[in-house]
Design an enzyme around this catalytic site. Structure first.
Site, PDB file in Angstrom:
ATOM      1  CG  PHE A  49      -2.017  -1.091   1.064  1.00 46.37           C
ATOM      2  CD1 PHE A  49      -3.227  -0.869   0.409  1.00 46.37           C
ATOM      3  CD2 PHE A  49      -1.741  -2.355   1.554  1.00 46.37           C
ATOM      4  CE1 PHE A  49      -4.149  -1.892   0.262  1.00 46.37           C
ATOM      5  CE2 PHE A  49      -2.649  -3.392   1.402  1.00 46.37           C
ATOM      6  CZ  PHE A  49      -3.856  -3.163   0.756  1.00 46.37           C
ATOM      7  CG  HIS A  50       4.644   1.337   0.046  1.00 44.95           C
ATOM      8  ND1 HIS A  50       4.537   0.332   0.965  1.00 44.95           N
ATOM      9  CD2 HIS A  50       5.657   0.993  -0.760  1.00 44.95           C
ATOM     10  CE1 HIS A  50       5.461  -0.577   0.727  1.00 44.95           C
ATOM     11  NE2 HIS A  50       6.146  -0.205  -0.322  1.00 44.95           N
ATOM     12  CB  ALA A  51       4.203   4.431  -5.082  1.00 46.64           C
ATOM     13  NE  ARG A  96       5.550  -0.613  -4.461  1.00 50.05           N
ATOM     14  CZ  ARG A  96       6.781  -0.455  -4.921  1.00 50.05           C
ATOM     15  NH1 ARG A  96       7.783  -1.098  -4.386  1.00 50.05           N
ATOM     16  NH2 ARG A  96       7.035   0.388  -5.889  1.00 50.05           N
TER      17      ARG A  96
END
Ligand code: T46
Length: 132
Positions: A49-51, A96
């Protein structure tokens, strides 16, 4: 099928003793490897839950399986990863998420830079803004 998922097959050496997979910088791994980490003992939960702003990674599921979701702000796709010698190359500007971990799942990640919390974009709206 989109080209969100860039799969890299790493050299495999199989014999009657088992399987050896070789991961070499500037060969099948297209960058200098500055950091290696792995995820194991994974619970029935979701991760990621981040890039990243400036980070390239190769991610391999070296045991078991899980679902990797990639999202570039326009396209979102899920794939099951379960092959120890086939990695996914994840570049900048890619949201992702990871889920559906099998109980024996082990994920190995090779990264182009040292850990830096400031490199993370952990809010989806901020991510969408960054890829506009
Ligand atoms: C990614 C996916 C695939 C460190 O101190 N050093 C490190 O090198 C890493 C990767 C993490 N951490 C700390 C930061 C957090 O306090 O470990 C803790 C858990 O990290 P995070 O919640 O970011 O873990 P995931 O599984 O959500 O994401 C990780 C990577 O952080 C990320 O870059 O692409 O795996």
């Amino acid at each position: 099928m989109s080209d969100l998922f860039k799969f890299i097959k790493h050299p495999e050496f199989v014999d009657d003793r088992g399987l050896l997979v070789s991961l070499e910088a500037h060969k099948s791994v297209p960058f200098d490897i500055q950091r290696v980490y792995f995820l194991t003992n994974l619970k029935d939960s979701k991760r990621g839950f981040h890039a990243h702003r400036d980070l390239t990674q190769v991610l391999l599921c070296i045991k078991g399986s899980f679902t990797l979701t990639l999202d570039n702000g326009r396209i979102r796709e899920d794939r099951t990863l379960d092959n120890p010698s086939t990695g996914v190359l994840i570049t900048n500007s890619m949201w992702r998420e990871m889920s559906n971990f099998s109980p024996d799942c082990v994920i190995l990640v090779l990264a182009s830079r040292h850990y830096d919390e400031n490199d993370y974009i952990r809010n989806y709206d901020d991510f969408l803004e960054s890829v506009k």
